[in-house]
Design an enzyme around this catalytic site. Structure first.
Site, short mmCIF file in Angstrom:
data_model
loop_
_atom_site.label_atom_id
_atom_site.label_comp_id
_atom_site.label_asym_id
_atom_site.label_seq_id
_atom_site.Cartn_x
_atom_site.Cartn_y
_atom_site.Cartn_z
CG ASN A 283 79.36 44.17 20.94
OD1 ASN A 283 78.65 43.24 21.29
ND2 ASN A 283 80.30 44.68 21.70
CG HIS B 16 84.65 40.75 28.51
ND1 HIS B 16 85.28 41.05 27.34
CD2 HIS B 16 84.25 41.93 29.03
CE1 HIS B 16 85.27 42.36 27.15
NE2 HIS B 16 84.65 42.91 28.16
#
Length: 451
Positions: A149, A171
């Site tokens: 990220n 996910h």
């Protein structure tokens, strides 16, 4: 052999889960060439031990190699999985929380957008570009599967700053599908859904069970934030997402503790009743990291102990599924973060979007979505602007675009004035200077213009 390089493999638990999923495929486990790379030799050693244990437990003929040399890891690779956190918890993440707090700006996770997400993007993109360049030089067209990220900033920047076939993986879509199936009392494998948007602000556009629309029932659940369910490993309340469902008509795929900081509605100075009402865990990511660090030595001992059972539940992460599908021709649907090239009509061309994709022997084919409901697209635009400006800062080396990104961030702009934002950016860049590209470290006339 199918060569898979894990870059950032010192994230031992996540590496274990991905290797466990790959080795669970009977038609793949004997053909795996696993390369583990990290800059921390001690963490890497533990991941290597875990890899060898998994191979032995599965009775597989897979290879496992650990190296601190990036070239050795990616040379001849078919797939490269990136999963690192540049700067680590200390000092980088601590700076991302503590410096804004001095200005009265609180955060929960700080890894996607907001001032913490912007700074993480400035640190992470250069490392991803380095990996992409190594792939171009030392592999024959390896696919890059990124978990690092801030996903949207990273993938957007990679598109503009590197020549590599890359997919961002998260996910949150399947995890939230399991949550909603539990809330609604239907088997998740009987639920049909379509989600699309940007990473961490991706919404379920369709949610059905055996042809019946589940949204009417979902909208009747947890209308009082005090009654919201708790979720996942950290057992956190989900009041924010149910509130946004009532306001927008659709359910978002990222958790409430994440989503609270993507908007200006929930984290406000002088409004502690909002945090209490929606049960928002301020500084949640700091708490998680501190807890994991405190438990690491005991966990390491268990992972390395050949007498201790190595339990690896199926993670259902997308990277192993993509690798298996391409290697064996097994077709399946996954969710990927890719450039918006005709996929979502009412989001900017080229921005990073999260959409379903068909994956098989021919590769990854993202699905065309069309237009999103206008209120969802408008909300996404508030996050896309700061993403774009962070990418522009990295692409051009122009520090003023870092100020612009922070000025347009919804949460930051709702709490701080322009002088405070400029001062905050300056302090954070100085604190992170070791990890920030050199052109962005230098103050120039742009700083004065911003002020």
């Amino acid at each position: 052999m199918v060569a898979v390089a894990f870059v950032g493999a010192g994230s031992t638990v996540f590496s274990r889960n991905l290797m466990g999923d790959l080795l669970a495929y009977d038609d793949l486990r004997d053909d795996l060439d696993i390369r583990l790379h990290d800059i921390d030799p001690e963490r890497l050693r533990t991941s290597e031990i875990v890899g060898h244990r998994l191979v032995a437990d599965r009775g597989a003929r897979a290879k496992v190699l650990a190296t601190t040399d990036l070239r050795s890891a990616v040379e001849g690779a078919d797939f490269v999985i990136t999963m690192f956190q540049i700067g680590g918890f200390e000092p980088a993440t601590v700076h991302d929380f503590e410096i804004p707090e001095r200005f009265g700006l609180t955060q929960t996770i700080a890894d996607t957008i907001g001032i913490g997400g912007i700074m993480r993007g400035l640190r992470t993109v250069p490392a991803l570009v380095e990996v992409a360049e190594a792939i171009s030089e030392f592999s024959d067209g390896a696919r890059l599967l990124n978990y690092a990220n801030p996903m949207a900033i990273n993938m957007w920047a990679l598109t503009l700053m590197a020549d590599v076939e890359a997919y961002g993986l998260c996910h949150s879509v399947p995890t939230t599908a399991h949550h909603l199936a539990g809330d609604l009392g239907v088997p998740v494998d009987e639920m049909e859904y379509l989600a699309a948007g940007i990473n961490h602000m991706c919404f379920f556009l369709r949610l059905e069970h055996q042809g019946t629309d589940l949204y009417p029932a979902l909208r009747q659940l947890y209308t009082d934030p005090a009654e919201s369910p708790t979720r996942g490993e950290w057992d956190l309340p989900d009041a924010v997402r149910y509130e946004m469902l009532r306001r927008l008509g659709y359910f978002v795929t990222e958790s409430s503790e994440h989503f609270a900081e993507y908007t200006p509605y929930f984290l406000k100075r002088g409004r502690p009743e909002l945090i209490e009402r929606f049960k928002i865990p301020v500084r949640e990511y700091v708490r998680r990291c501190e807890e994991q660090i405190a438990e690491w030595e005991e966990l390491r001992r268990r992972l390395e102990d050949p007498e201790y059972p190595l339990e690896v539940p199926a993670s259902d992460e997308y990277a192993p599924q993509i690798i298996h599908s391409i290697a064996t021709g097994t077709e399946r649907i996954v969710y990927v973060n890719v450039p918006n090239l005709g996929l979502i009509d009412n989001l900017p061309s080229g921005c990073a979007v999260e959409v379903p994709a068909t994956v098989g022997a021919g590769g990854v084919t993202p699905h065309v979505i069309g237009s999103l409901p206008p209120q969802l697209a408008a909300l996404m635009h508030t996050n896309i602007g700061p993403q774009q400006l962070t990418v522009e800062a990295l692409r051009t080396g122009r520090r003023e675009h870092v100020y612009h990104a922070a000025m347009l961030d919804p949460h930051t702009a709702a709490e701080l004035d322009l002088d405070q934002i400029a001062e905050l950016v300056d302090e954070l860049i100085e604190a992170h200077c070791e990890y920030i590209p050199e052109p962005l470290r230098e103050r120039d006339r742009a700083a004065g213009e911003i002020r």
